[in-house]
Design an enzyme around this catalytic site. Sequence first.
Site, PDB file in Angstrom:
ATOM      1  N   LEU A 149     -44.619 -23.850  54.729  1.00 32.96           N
ATOM      2  CA  LEU A 149     -44.304 -22.884  55.778  1.00 32.96           C
ATOM      3  C   LEU A 149     -44.242 -23.652  57.095  1.00 32.96           C
ATOM      4  O   LEU A 149     -44.983 -24.621  57.283  1.00 32.96           O
ATOM      5  CB  LEU A 149     -45.399 -21.806  55.898  1.00 32.96           C
ATOM      6  CG  LEU A 149     -45.471 -20.685  54.864  1.00 32.96           C
ATOM      7  CD1 LEU A 149     -46.631 -19.755  55.215  1.00 32.96           C
ATOM      8  CD2 LEU A 149     -44.167 -19.902  54.803  1.00 32.96           C
ATOM      9  N   ASP A 150     -43.390 -23.220  58.000  1.00 35.99           N
ATOM     10  CA  ASP A 150     -43.362 -23.831  59.323  1.00 35.99           C
ATOM     11  C   ASP A 150     -44.722 -23.687  59.993  1.00 35.99           C
ATOM     12  O   ASP A 150     -45.457 -22.724  59.730  1.00 35.99           O
ATOM     13  CB  ASP A 150     -42.321 -23.148  60.220  1.00 35.99           C
ATOM     14  CG  ASP A 150     -40.900 -23.331  59.727  1.00 35.99           C
ATOM     15  OD1 ASP A 150     -40.683 -24.210  58.874  1.00 35.99           O
ATOM     16  OD2 ASP A 150     -40.027 -22.582  60.197  1.00 35.99           O
ATOM     17  N   LYS A 151     -45.038 -24.600  60.864  1.00 37.56           N
ATOM     18  CA  LYS A 151     -46.311 -24.561  61.579  1.00 37.56           C
ATOM     19  C   LYS A 151     -46.529 -23.223  62.265  1.00 37.56           C
ATOM     20  O   LYS A 151     -47.623 -22.646  62.210  1.00 37.56           O
ATOM     21  CB  LYS A 151     -46.351 -25.691  62.607  1.00 37.56           C
ATOM     22  CG  LYS A 151     -47.607 -25.699  63.479  1.00 37.56           C
ATOM     23  CD  LYS A 151     -47.577 -26.842  64.479  1.00 37.56           C
ATOM     24  CE  LYS A 151     -48.799 -26.808  65.387  1.00 37.56           C
ATOM     25  NZ  LYS A 151     -48.785 -27.933  66.363  1.00 37.56           N
TER      26      LYS A 151
END
Length: 334
Positions: A149-151
Site C-alpha cells: 500500500l502507498d505510505k
Amino acid sequence: MLMTGGVQNITVTPEDDGVRLDKWFKKYYPGLTFGRLQKLLRTGQVRVEGVKTKEPGLRLVAGQSVRVPPLDREKDVKPAHEVSKQRVTREEAAAIRSWVLHQDDHIIILNKPAGLAVQGGSGTKQHVDGMLSALKDGMMDKPRLVHRLDKDTSGILVLARTQKVAQVLTAAFRTKDVRKAYWGIVVGVPPLAQGRVDLPLNKSHSKSGERMVVDELEGKRAVTLFKIIDQAGRRAAWLEMEPVTGRTHQLRVHMLAIGNPILGDGKYGGEEAFLPGAEVAKQLHLHARSIRFTHPAGGVFEITAPMPDHMKATWAYLGFDESSAPPPFEDDVE
C-alpha cells in the site's frame, strides 16, 4: 576480512517478485561484482529457500528466502534490507498488534495507518516490514508481505504466515483472484455515476522525483472501476474504487486523469486536490476498505477495515453516512 554481520536470510518482497537473482543482488548489494557473485553461486554460498543455485538468471518469487553469505564491508555497500532488521521497540510491537483485524494459522490482516511506509527505503526509519517480527507468535519466521500500500494510503494489508502461503497469495494478487475495494473522496464529481478507466501507466523521472503518468505508447495497461456512493453538491464525491490491475499509484493517477483528483493528493493533483475553505485534513483521503480472496485453507475470505480518524472527520464534515454504502463487490469484474 570484515563482515556485515554473518549469514543473512532475506525475504523477497512483493516489489521484487519475478526479478532475476543477479539483478536482485545488484539492487541491494551494488558493490558486489558479477564475477564475485558467480563465484558465490559456484561455491554454493547463495541459496534460495535453502537450495543451492548456480543460476544468476533464476527468477525470484515474493516470499522466498535468499541466503546471503558474509560479505566484505569494504567492497559491498550495506544492503538496503538491513533497515528492516532493526529491533522492534515495545511501543512498535504494541502498535502493530493493535492494527490486527484478523489472524489465523495462514494469514494476518492489518489495518495499516496512513503515513506509515510498508517497506524501508532511503530516509525511511519506521515501516511495517521492520515491525513484523512482533507478529511471529510462535512461528519460526516473521509474517511475509504479499502486496503493498502507498505510505499515505490506509487500510487492509495482507500478510502470509508461511513461505508457501506467501507464494500462493502473491500469485493471486497478480490475477483477478483478489478483489480490492477502496474508499476515497475526490474533488468535484465525475460525469458518470459509475464508470471504468482504462488508461496505461508508466513511470516518469524528473528533478522533482518519480511519478506515474498516463502513457498511451509504452505504458502498462491499468484498469479501474469506480462508482459514486454520495456527493456534496458539485464540490466533492465519495467513491468506491476497484483496481482491476495493480499499478503503482493507479487510483490516484486515474482519478486525476478523469478530472477528479483524490482529496489531499498534492503529489498528483497539486492545489486542485484540496477544497479551499473546507475544515478537513490535508492528508490523502484514500482507504483500502475491503478485500475478498480465496483463503489458503479454502473458502472465500472477505474483510472490511474501519476508516482512519481523519477520513471519518471528513465524512462527518461533508455529511456522508458510511452506513449508507452498499456492500462491496456487488458486480462482477469484466
